[in-house]
Design an enzyme around this catalytic site. Structure first.
Site, PDB file in Angstrom:
ATOM      1  N   SER A   1       0.798  -1.231   0.000  1.00  0.00           N
ATOM      2  CA  SER A   1       0.000   0.000   0.000  1.00  0.00           C
ATOM      3  C   SER A   1       0.828   1.277   0.000  1.00  0.00           C
ATOM      4  CB  SER A   1      -0.949  -0.011   1.194  1.00  0.00           C
ATOM      5  OG  SER A   1      -0.233  -0.193   2.393  1.00  0.00           O
ATOM      6  N   HIS A  35      -5.576  -3.725  -1.772  1.00  0.00           N
ATOM      7  CA  HIS A  35      -5.404  -2.684  -2.793  1.00  0.00           C
ATOM      8  C   HIS A  35      -5.439  -3.234  -4.220  1.00  0.00           C
ATOM      9  CE1 HIS A  35      -4.653   0.975  -0.435  1.00  0.00           C
ATOM     10  NE2 HIS A  35      -4.145   0.156   0.470  1.00  0.00           N
ATOM     11  N   LYS A  68     -12.182  -0.179   0.139  1.00  0.00           N
ATOM     12  CA  LYS A  68     -11.343   0.629  -0.744  1.00  0.00           C
ATOM     13  C   LYS A  68     -12.040   0.773  -2.101  1.00  0.00           C
ATOM     14  CE  LYS A  68      -7.387   0.026   2.106  1.00  0.00           C
ATOM     15  NZ  LYS A  68      -6.476  -0.957   2.666  1.00  0.00           N
TER      16      LYS A  68
HETATM   17  C1  LIG Z   1      -6.376  -1.213   4.051  1.00  0.00           C
HETATM   18  C2  LIG Z   1      -5.858  -2.572   4.281  1.00  0.00           C
HETATM   19  C3  LIG Z   1      -6.494  -3.443   5.166  1.00  0.00           C
HETATM   20  C4  LIG Z   1      -7.635  -2.984   6.017  1.00  0.00           C
HETATM   21  O1  LIG Z   1      -8.845  -2.964   5.339  1.00  0.00           O
HETATM   22  P1  LIG Z   1     -10.088  -2.246   6.039  1.00  0.00           P
HETATM   23  O2  LIG Z   1     -11.262  -2.773   5.322  1.00  0.00           O
HETATM   24  O3  LIG Z   1      -9.888  -0.776   5.893  1.00  0.00           O
HETATM   25  O4  LIG Z   1     -10.071  -2.653   7.480  1.00  0.00           O
HETATM   26  C5  LIG Z   1      -6.024  -4.720   5.284  1.00  0.00           C
HETATM   27  N1  LIG Z   1      -4.954  -5.145   4.572  1.00  0.00           N
HETATM   28  C6  LIG Z   1      -4.314  -4.339   3.722  1.00  0.00           C
HETATM   29  C7  LIG Z   1      -3.155  -4.868   2.928  1.00  0.00           C
HETATM   30  C8  LIG Z   1      -4.734  -3.021   3.537  1.00  0.00           C
HETATM   31  O5  LIG Z   1      -4.090  -2.218   2.693  1.00  0.00           O
END
Ligand SMILES: *Cc1c(COP(=O)(O)O)cnc(C)c1O
Length: 393
Positions: A182, A210, A241
């Site tokens: 990320s 992502h 996301k």
């Molecule tokens: C953003 C993210 C999460 C968390 O996801 P949420 O739905 O916001 O809790 C988990 N793993 C990775 C790799 C992320 O980038």
């Protein structure tokens, strides 16, 4: 008597002194390419709303209709009385979309990692983990009590080395990697990791937070991108996301997903996701299945922006995805850069240690399908002005 909480003030003072104290910006409008942030209208290059679904009419309408029909709260955990027809339908649709046997919808992506890792491994087992894996993976690993052995970032040969050295000393092994990292926007070499894991009989898991809605055909994710459908044991994803809503998904082998329904503590001990969120996620799956337009738009925006930033002389690191880091080096420069962007009407956050290594501070630009060509050009003009003002380009 000494104040028993005095240590907190000391720690906070330390954070401030090191430039690591988080100042929250307050959003005053719906998510979109333009938002009100701290009372000011700015061009948003900060959210994970890759496809512009967070305020999409179809999702809003689905959420409203579900609220009218089902009410607002679940009033139960999934395993007692919280599994509605909406949840079951979403899980079926997500499994179809991703081409896997089964899927489980949980409260968040963070939660998904807490839910799926502890049932798979315990203290007699070993986890092989990319050194740059996301915090929620690391926490899920810790909760499992399994031995955690990191391998060098994105390096399947190193993963093989640590598996060879360590697997014989444990009952079973699990290899876990982020799909898209990320902070850098690079992609894990999933095909090579899969070959290594398969050679040694190690279970495989990828967290595609992502990549979901971004990579693969029409946003079907990193496993689809690498043509590894049906091969990875577990795909964790998020609906928070690109899907624009909230929630996490555990997708993959039915044996595993069913087992997680029996064992996962966030599933057994924390309430279900609301009808509105679940219905909005269903509407997002509908949109992604109908057309690849949004995903195509995201990628053409990302390619244009990244190429123009490089032409201006910015270093965009090792990104292979719409996540566009603008590498600046020291944290104070990144913070100054972010403030200058904001003054000129562009919202993009500085990221420093400990989220990234020292000396690798950056601005992280998030491109969305919802950005218009004019938005992107305006962003480039602002980046060029700030870059020159601060001597970066
Ligand atoms: C953003 C993210 C999460 C968390 O996801 P949420 O739905 O916001 O809790 C988990 N793993 C990775 C790799 C992320 O980038």
């Amino acid at each position: 008597m000494a104040d028993p909480l005095a240590w907190i003030a000391e720690d906070v003072a330390n954070l401030k002194q090191q430039g690591l104290f988080i100042n929250l910006r307050t959003i005053g409008s719906a998510v979109g390419p333009w938002m009100i942030v701290d009372g000011k209208r700015v061009l948003n290059m900060c959210t994970n709303d890759y496809l512009g679904l967070a305020n999409h009419a179809a999702l809003r309408e689905a959420a409203q209709a579900a609220t009218a029909q089902w009410g607002v709260g679940p009033a139960a955990v999934r395993s007692i009385a919280g599994t509605t027809e909406l949840h079951v339908q979403l899980e079926r649709r997500l499994a179809q979309f991703k081409g896997v046997e089964d899927a489980l919808y949980v409260q968040s992506g963070f939660c998904a990692n807490q839910a799926v890792i502890p049932p798979l491994v315990g203290k007699e087992d070993v986890i092989f983990s990319d050194r740059l894996n996301h915090a929620s993976i690391i926490d899920g690993c810790r909760l499992s009590s399994a031995k955690i052995i990191p391998y060098e970032h994105g390096n399947a040969a190193d993963a093989e080395r640590v598996i060879q050295e360590n697997l014989p000393h444990f009952r079973r092994g699990l290899l876990i990697s982020d799909g898209v990292f990320s902070m850098d926007g690079d992609i894990a070499p999933l095909d090579q990791l899969y070959s290594v894991a398969a050679r040694y009989g190690v279970m495989t898991m990828v967290d595609d937070a992502h990549g979901e809605g971004v990579l693969g055909h029409g946003g079907r994710g990193i496993v689809d991108h690498f043509g590894l459908r049906g091969k990875f044991d577990v795909e964790v994803g998020t609906l928070s996301k690109a899907f624009g809503v909230v929630g996490g998904v555990i997708a993959g082998r039915k044996t595993i997903v069913d087992y997680v329904r029996q064992k996962a503590r966030p599933f057994l001990f924390s309430s279900a996701v609301t009808p509105a969120d679940t219905a909005a996620c269903l509407a997002a799956v509908d949109l992604l299945e109908q057309s690849t337009d949004l995903v195509d738009r995201l990628w053409s925006n990302a390619r244009f922006f990244k190429a123009e930033m490089q032409r201006l002389g910015f270093d965009t690191g090792r990104s292979q995805t719409p996540i566009t880091p603008v590498m600046l080096g020291e944290a104070p420069l990144a913070q100054q850069f972010s403030r200058a962007l904001f003054e000129q009407g562009l919202f993009a956050m500085a990221i420093g240690f400990p989220t990234v290594a020292r000396g690798q501070a950056r601005i992280r630009v998030m491109i969305s399908a919802s950005h218009s060509q004019a938005d992107l050009e305006q962003a480039l003009t602002i980046f060029a002005a700030v870059g020159k003002q601060l001597g970066v380009i």
